[in-house]
Design a protein around this motif. Sequence first.
Motif, PDB file in Angstrom:
ATOM      1  N   GLY A 135       0.823  -1.214   0.000  1.00  0.00           N
ATOM      2  CA  GLY A 135       0.000   0.000   0.000  1.00  0.00           C
ATOM      3  C   GLY A 135       0.852   1.258   0.000  1.00  0.00           C
ATOM      4  N   LEU A 136       1.928   1.235   0.783  1.00  0.00           N
ATOM      5  CA  LEU A 136       2.826   2.391   0.810  1.00  0.00           C
ATOM      6  C   LEU A 136       3.488   2.592  -0.546  1.00  0.00           C
ATOM      7  CD1 LEU A 136       4.648   2.087   4.274  1.00  0.00           C
ATOM      8  CD2 LEU A 136       2.671   3.500   3.670  1.00  0.00           C
ATOM      9  N   GLU A 137       3.909   1.493  -1.156  1.00  0.00           N
ATOM     10  CA  GLU A 137       4.575   1.607  -2.456  1.00  0.00           C
ATOM     11  C   GLU A 137       3.596   2.099  -3.524  1.00  0.00           C
ATOM     12  OE1 GLU A 137       7.668   1.461  -2.813  1.00  0.00           O
ATOM     13  OE2 GLU A 137       8.559   0.054  -1.388  1.00  0.00           O
ATOM     14  N   GLN A 138       2.357   1.616  -3.463  1.00  0.00           N
ATOM     15  CA  GLN A 138       1.348   2.094  -4.413  1.00  0.00           C
ATOM     16  C   GLN A 138       1.151   3.600  -4.259  1.00  0.00           C
ATOM     17  OE1 GLN A 138      -2.594   0.474  -3.901  1.00  0.00           O
ATOM     18  NE2 GLN A 138      -3.343   1.386  -5.805  1.00  0.00           N
ATOM     19  N   GLY A 139       1.057   4.044  -3.015  1.00  0.00           N
ATOM     20  CA  GLY A 139       0.900   5.472  -2.764  1.00  0.00           C
ATOM     21  C   GLY A 139       2.098   6.253  -3.269  1.00  0.00           C
ATOM     22  N   ALA A 140       3.294   5.683  -3.089  1.00  0.00           N
ATOM     23  CA  ALA A 140       4.506   6.370  -3.537  1.00  0.00           C
ATOM     24  C   ALA A 140       4.520   6.541  -5.047  1.00  0.00           C
ATOM     25  CB  ALA A 140       5.739   5.586  -3.075  1.00  0.00           C
ATOM     26  N   VAL A 141       4.066   5.523  -5.740  1.00  0.00           N
ATOM     27  CA  VAL A 141       3.982   5.618  -7.204  1.00  0.00           C
ATOM     28  C   VAL A 141       3.066   6.781  -7.598  1.00  0.00           C
ATOM     29  CG1 VAL A 141       3.135   4.456  -9.281  1.00  0.00           C
ATOM     30  CG2 VAL A 141       4.507   3.191  -7.618  1.00  0.00           C
ATOM     31  N   SER A 142       1.918   6.862  -6.949  1.00  0.00           N
ATOM     32  CA  SER A 142       0.972   7.941  -7.250  1.00  0.00           C
ATOM     33  C   SER A 142       1.563   9.304  -6.911  1.00  0.00           C
ATOM     34  CB  SER A 142      -0.330   7.734  -6.470  1.00  0.00           C
ATOM     35  OG  SER A 142      -0.968   6.549  -6.871  1.00  0.00           O
ATOM     36  N   ALA A 143       2.273   9.363  -5.782  1.00  0.00           N
ATOM     37  CA  ALA A 143       2.851  10.641  -5.359  1.00  0.00           C
ATOM     38  C   ALA A 143       3.886  11.135  -6.367  1.00  0.00           C
ATOM     39  CB  ALA A 143       3.488  10.490  -3.979  1.00  0.00           C
ATOM     40  N   TYR A 144       4.756  10.233  -6.808  1.00  0.00           N
ATOM     41  CA  TYR A 144       5.751  10.656  -7.802  1.00  0.00           C
ATOM     42  C   TYR A 144       5.085  11.003  -9.130  1.00  0.00           C
ATOM     43  CZ  TYR A 144       9.891   9.824  -4.980  1.00  0.00           C
ATOM     44  OH  TYR A 144      10.860   9.920  -4.010  1.00  0.00           O
ATOM     45  N   LEU A 145       4.068  10.236  -9.490  1.00  0.00           N
ATOM     46  CA  LEU A 145       3.343  10.540 -10.723  1.00  0.00           C
ATOM     47  C   LEU A 145       2.743  11.943 -10.650  1.00  0.00           C
ATOM     48  CD1 LEU A 145       2.449   9.267 -13.433  1.00  0.00           C
ATOM     49  CD2 LEU A 145       0.365   8.542 -12.284  1.00  0.00           C
TER      50      LEU A 145
ATOM     51  N   ARG B  25      -4.155   6.397  -3.809  1.00  0.00           N
ATOM     52  CA  ARG B  25      -3.147   7.338  -4.314  1.00  0.00           C
ATOM     53  C   ARG B  25      -2.625   8.241  -3.207  1.00  0.00           C
ATOM     54  NH1 ARG B  25      -6.768   9.684  -9.336  1.00  0.00           N
ATOM     55  NH2 ARG B  25      -7.483   7.655 -10.086  1.00  0.00           N
ATOM     56  N   CYS B  26      -3.416   8.415  -2.186  1.00  0.00           N
ATOM     57  CA  CYS B  26      -3.052   9.354  -1.116  1.00  0.00           C
ATOM     58  C   CYS B  26      -2.158   8.704  -0.063  1.00  0.00           C
ATOM     59  CB  CYS B  26      -4.315   9.878  -0.426  1.00  0.00           C
ATOM     60  SG  CYS B  26      -5.583  10.475  -1.577  1.00  0.00           S
TER      61      CYS B  26
END
Lengths: 189, 120
Positions: A135-145, B25-26
Amino acid sequence: MSFLKISSPAAARRLFLERSGAVLSGAAVALLAGREALAAKSGDSKAGDARILNTALAAELEAVAAYQVGAESNLLQKPALDLALQFQGHHKAHADLLEKTIRKLGGKPASAKAKYSFPVETLKNQLDVLRFAAGLEQGAVSAYLGAVPLFATRDLSKAAASILGDEAMHWAVLRQVIGENPVPAAFVS
Amino acid sequence: MIEAVALAAALAAGDPLRGKEIYARCLACHALAYDRVGPRHCGLLGRRAGSVPGFAYSSAMKKSGIVWSKKTLDRFLADPTHTVPGTAMTYAGVADAQERADLIAFLAAADQSKDCSARH
């Protein structure tokens, strides 16, 4: 050898850099190539870019701490433990590069917090830890995107995209390990 | 005309289940019940921006004067760095209006969940 078993932080850092040279070089090259571009930007652009990088740095430092909690939880067995430590090493490399770049831009890098909050009460077994990490890695991908289009300096977008790619691989591998489709869609968001 | 009204109704309502997926995403920076790189989201609606005790906000957010409502959240989420210049939420935003409505619906529903109940 586990990074956790090395007594000296300096020794751990040296070992990590030796082992992850190929990973570090991709992002580092992007920044080195952009050194002149960084210098040429206006103060406002530099400040804005440093702000974006500082948010990313804070998230990377938290990720390092999260993997440390996972590694020390006694819930991870090999090879999942080795995987977690490898990914933690990548996040350390990201943080190291972000810190140097923020300084280059004239900014003050964020420091690691003395204490982080993690939902440790919900982590009962290896699957829980790996799912949390995913979950953290998924969020990190979105954040960098979400950060890539904001930089005034395109070389920084390139460097951020390099980190995004690495974290997307973490996410995919973790999904595979926990039995989920590792690449569930053609696009990330 | 009817299609436009239906679309407006869907946007107004939002779907918290779809919003939960978007909330992934958050998760690089936020959690519902505790502060991370970003502040906690429990209790968000109705809260003055920059007011979670102990959280180190940007001065821009503290000075924004925003009170979080569906309307102000929608505007901020669409383009955070232009809505609050200087915000530490350096994220391009959620461009799709329906996705924002779904995300806001999730945040509103989550505030009533057990994850947040201990925070009220």
